[in-house]
Design a protein around this motif. Structure first.
Motif, PDB file in Angstrom:
ATOM      1  N   THR A  78      -3.243  18.431  -9.384  1.00 16.54           N
ATOM      2  CA  THR A  78      -3.178  17.576  -8.197  1.00 16.54           C
ATOM      3  C   THR A  78      -1.870  17.731  -7.427  1.00 16.54           C
ATOM      4  O   THR A  78      -1.688  17.091  -6.393  1.00 16.54           O
ATOM      5  CB  THR A  78      -3.351  16.092  -8.594  1.00 16.54           C
ATOM      6  N   ARG A  79      -0.983  18.562  -7.912  1.00 17.40           N
ATOM      7  CA  ARG A  79       0.372  18.686  -7.347  1.00 17.40           C
ATOM      8  C   ARG A  79       0.362  19.025  -5.861  1.00 17.40           C
ATOM      9  O   ARG A  79       1.044  18.389  -5.063  1.00 17.40           O
ATOM     10  CB  ARG A  79       1.149  19.732  -8.134  1.00 17.40           C
ATOM     11  N   SER A  80      -0.384  20.045  -5.467  1.00 15.58           N
ATOM     12  CA  SER A  80      -0.359  20.493  -4.079  1.00 15.58           C
ATOM     13  C   SER A  80      -0.898  19.418  -3.132  1.00 15.58           C
ATOM     14  O   SER A  80      -0.283  19.110  -2.096  1.00 15.58           O
ATOM     15  CB  SER A  80      -1.160  21.792  -3.939  1.00 15.58           C
ATOM     16  N   LEU A  81      -2.019  18.821  -3.488  1.00 17.33           N
ATOM     17  CA  LEU A  81      -2.597  17.755  -2.661  1.00 17.33           C
ATOM     18  C   LEU A  81      -1.652  16.556  -2.586  1.00 17.33           C
ATOM     19  O   LEU A  81      -1.466  15.971  -1.509  1.00 17.33           O
ATOM     20  CB  LEU A  81      -3.956  17.329  -3.213  1.00 17.33           C
ATOM     21  N   ALA A  82      -1.049  16.194  -3.704  1.00 21.37           N
ATOM     22  CA  ALA A  82      -0.109  15.068  -3.717  1.00 21.37           C
ATOM     23  C   ALA A  82       1.082  15.346  -2.809  1.00 21.37           C
ATOM     24  O   ALA A  82       1.534  14.463  -2.067  1.00 21.37           O
ATOM     25  CB  ALA A  82       0.363  14.792  -5.143  1.00 21.37           C
ATOM     26  N   VAL A  92       0.832  -1.205   0.000  1.00 24.49           N
ATOM     27  CA  VAL A  92       0.000   0.000   0.000  1.00 24.49           C
ATOM     28  C   VAL A  92       0.867   1.256   0.000  1.00 24.49           C
ATOM     29  O   VAL A  92       0.595   2.208  -0.744  1.00 24.49           O
ATOM     30  CB  VAL A  92      -0.981  -0.011   1.196  1.00 24.49           C
ATOM     31  N   SER A  93       1.908   1.282   0.814  1.00 25.81           N
ATOM     32  CA  SER A  93       2.760   2.474   0.845  1.00 25.81           C
ATOM     33  C   SER A  93       3.509   2.649  -0.475  1.00 25.81           C
ATOM     34  O   SER A  93       3.697   3.779  -0.942  1.00 25.81           O
ATOM     35  CB  SER A  93       3.722   2.444   2.035  1.00 25.81           C
ATOM     36  N   GLY A  94       3.889   1.555  -1.100  1.00 27.41           N
ATOM     37  CA  GLY A  94       4.533   1.646  -2.416  1.00 27.41           C
ATOM     38  C   GLY A  94       3.581   2.177  -3.478  1.00 27.41           C
ATOM     39  O   GLY A  94       3.950   3.028  -4.298  1.00 27.41           O
ATOM     40  N   LEU A  95       2.345   1.691  -3.451  1.00 29.33           N
ATOM     41  CA  LEU A  95       1.341   2.203  -4.397  1.00 29.33           C
ATOM     42  C   LEU A  95       1.062   3.678  -4.135  1.00 29.33           C
ATOM     43  O   LEU A  95       0.903   4.465  -5.079  1.00 29.33           O
ATOM     44  CB  LEU A  95       0.056   1.386  -4.300  1.00 29.33           C
ATOM     45  N   ALA A  96       1.026   4.075  -2.868  1.00 32.73           N
ATOM     46  CA  ALA A  96       0.817   5.488  -2.529  1.00 32.73           C
ATOM     47  C   ALA A  96       1.949   6.350  -3.083  1.00 32.73           C
ATOM     48  O   ALA A  96       1.719   7.460  -3.582  1.00 32.73           O
ATOM     49  CB  ALA A  96       0.695   5.658  -1.019  1.00 32.73           C
ATOM     50  N   GLU A  97       3.164   5.840  -3.030  1.00 37.71           N
ATOM     51  CA  GLU A  97       4.294   6.581  -3.583  1.00 37.71           C
ATOM     52  C   GLU A  97       4.174   6.724  -5.099  1.00 37.71           C
ATOM     53  O   GLU A  97       4.454   7.797  -5.647  1.00 37.71           O
ATOM     54  CB  GLU A  97       5.614   5.908  -3.214  1.00 37.71           C
ATOM     55  N   VAL A  98       3.754   5.671  -5.783  1.00 34.37           N
ATOM     56  CA  VAL A  98       3.591   5.740  -7.240  1.00 34.37           C
ATOM     57  C   VAL A  98       2.488   6.733  -7.608  1.00 34.37           C
ATOM     58  O   VAL A  98       2.684   7.608  -8.470  1.00 34.37           O
ATOM     59  CB  VAL A  98       3.284   4.341  -7.834  1.00 34.37           C
ATOM     60  N   VAL A  99       1.334   6.598  -6.971  1.00 33.14           N
ATOM     61  CA  VAL A  99       0.220   7.513  -7.258  1.00 33.14           C
ATOM     62  C   VAL A  99       0.617   8.950  -6.913  1.00 33.14           C
ATOM     63  O   VAL A  99       0.340   9.881  -7.674  1.00 33.14           O
ATOM     64  CB  VAL A  99      -1.060   7.080  -6.500  1.00 33.14           C
ATOM     65  N   GLY A 100       1.278   9.128  -5.788  1.00 31.24           N
ATOM     66  CA  GLY A 100       1.730  10.458  -5.398  1.00 31.24           C
ATOM     67  C   GLY A 100       2.721  11.040  -6.395  1.00 31.24           C
ATOM     68  O   GLY A 100       2.636  12.225  -6.747  1.00 31.24           O
ATOM     69  N   ALA A 101       3.656  10.226  -6.847  1.00 32.61           N
ATOM     70  CA  ALA A 101       4.655  10.697  -7.816  1.00 32.61           C
ATOM     71  C   ALA A 101       3.990  11.158  -9.107  1.00 32.61           C
ATOM     72  O   ALA A 101       4.301  12.237  -9.632  1.00 32.61           O
ATOM     73  CB  ALA A 101       5.665   9.591  -8.098  1.00 32.61           C
ATOM     74  N   ILE A 102       3.077  10.359  -9.608  1.00 29.53           N
ATOM     75  CA  ILE A 102       2.367  10.739 -10.841  1.00 29.53           C
ATOM     76  C   ILE A 102       1.547  12.002 -10.611  1.00 29.53           C
ATOM     77  O   ILE A 102       1.542  12.913 -11.443  1.00 29.53           O
ATOM     78  CB  ILE A 102       1.481   9.575 -11.333  1.00 29.53           C
ATOM     79  N   SER A 103       0.900  12.092  -9.465  1.00 30.30           N
ATOM     80  CA  SER A 103       0.065  13.254  -9.148  1.00 30.30           C
ATOM     81  C   SER A 103       0.887  14.534  -8.988  1.00 30.30           C
ATOM     82  O   SER A 103       0.386  15.634  -9.231  1.00 30.30           O
ATOM     83  CB  SER A 103      -0.757  12.989  -7.894  1.00 30.30           C
ATOM     84  N   LEU A 104       2.150  14.401  -8.584  1.00 28.70           N
ATOM     85  CA  LEU A 104       3.026  15.571  -8.491  1.00 28.70           C
ATOM     86  C   LEU A 104       3.274  16.203  -9.860  1.00 28.70           C
ATOM     87  O   LEU A 104       3.561  17.394  -9.959  1.00 28.70           O
ATOM     88  CB  LEU A 104       4.377  15.190  -7.881  1.00 28.70           C
ATOM     89  N   LEU A 105       3.167  15.407 -10.893  1.00 31.30           N
ATOM     90  CA  LEU A 105       3.455  15.899 -12.245  1.00 31.30           C
ATOM     91  C   LEU A 105       2.273  16.621 -12.875  1.00 31.30           C
ATOM     92  O   LEU A 105       2.423  17.238 -13.932  1.00 31.30           O
ATOM     93  CB  LEU A 105       3.904  14.735 -13.137  1.00 31.30           C
ATOM     94  N   LEU A 106       1.123  16.532 -12.248  1.00 39.11           N
ATOM     95  CA  LEU A 106      -0.087  17.170 -12.780  1.00 39.11           C
ATOM     96  C   LEU A 106      -0.374  18.428 -11.967  1.00 39.11           C
ATOM     97  O   LEU A 106      -0.646  18.343 -10.765  1.00 39.11           O
ATOM     98  CB  LEU A 106      -1.266  16.203 -12.696  1.00 39.11           C
TER      99      LEU A 106
END
Length: 149
Positions: A89-93, A72-86
């Motif tokens: 969603t950057r601030s929330l990520a 779960v923490s690994g998936l959160a890191e992947v989703v967060g990383a992708i969200s940082l690029l948008l």
């Protein structure tokens, strides 16, 4: 230490690209790219052996199902990383990833205590603490610098 180097080098490269490309024209946007690269790197350890077993071994015993928590923490890191690029969603990520860094810190404390597994992280706790503060600070810089835009 590699995640720190990835954060620095990628952020600097993104900032330089930002001199001609608007996507990374601001420091928070460039740092968001650096954080995305860093979190994708760190997320890979959650899924690739033997690092995965090393991470499972450092989850505090009081928590249930260490393997699921690592996933779960690994998936959160992947989703967060992708969200940082948008930008939308950057601030929330960035805020979510800062919270994740705080939440997983007890595992780093446990890793520093005794070698749990040959593939467990080996960064001494004082250095790990400084790195976590830097990573969290970078997340907060992105969150604040990207808010409202």
């Amino acid at each position: 230490m590699l995640p720190f180097i990835v954060l620095l080098v990628t952020s600097a490269a993104a900032w330089l690209v930002g001199r001609v490309a608007p996507f990374t024209a601001t420091v928070p946007a460039a740092v968001a790219v650096g954080l995305a690269a860093m979190f994708l790197l760190t997320a890979s350890a959650h899924f690739v052996q033997p690092r995965r077993d090393g991470l499972v071994a450092i989850v505090p015993r009081a928590l249930p199902n260490a393997a699921a928590l690592v996933t779960v923490s690994g998936l959160a890191e992947v989703v967060g990383a992708i969200s940082l690029l948008l930008p939308a969603t950057r601030s929330l990520a960035a805020v979510a990833l800062a919270v994740l860094l705080v939440v997983v810190f007890p595992a780093n404390v446990r890793a520093a205590g005794t070698r749990r597994h040959p593939a467990s992280p080996t960064t001494p706790l004082p250095l790990r603490t400084v790195l976590q503060v830097v990573f969290t600070g970078a997340c907060l810089l992105v969150a604040i610098g990207s808010a409202g835009g």
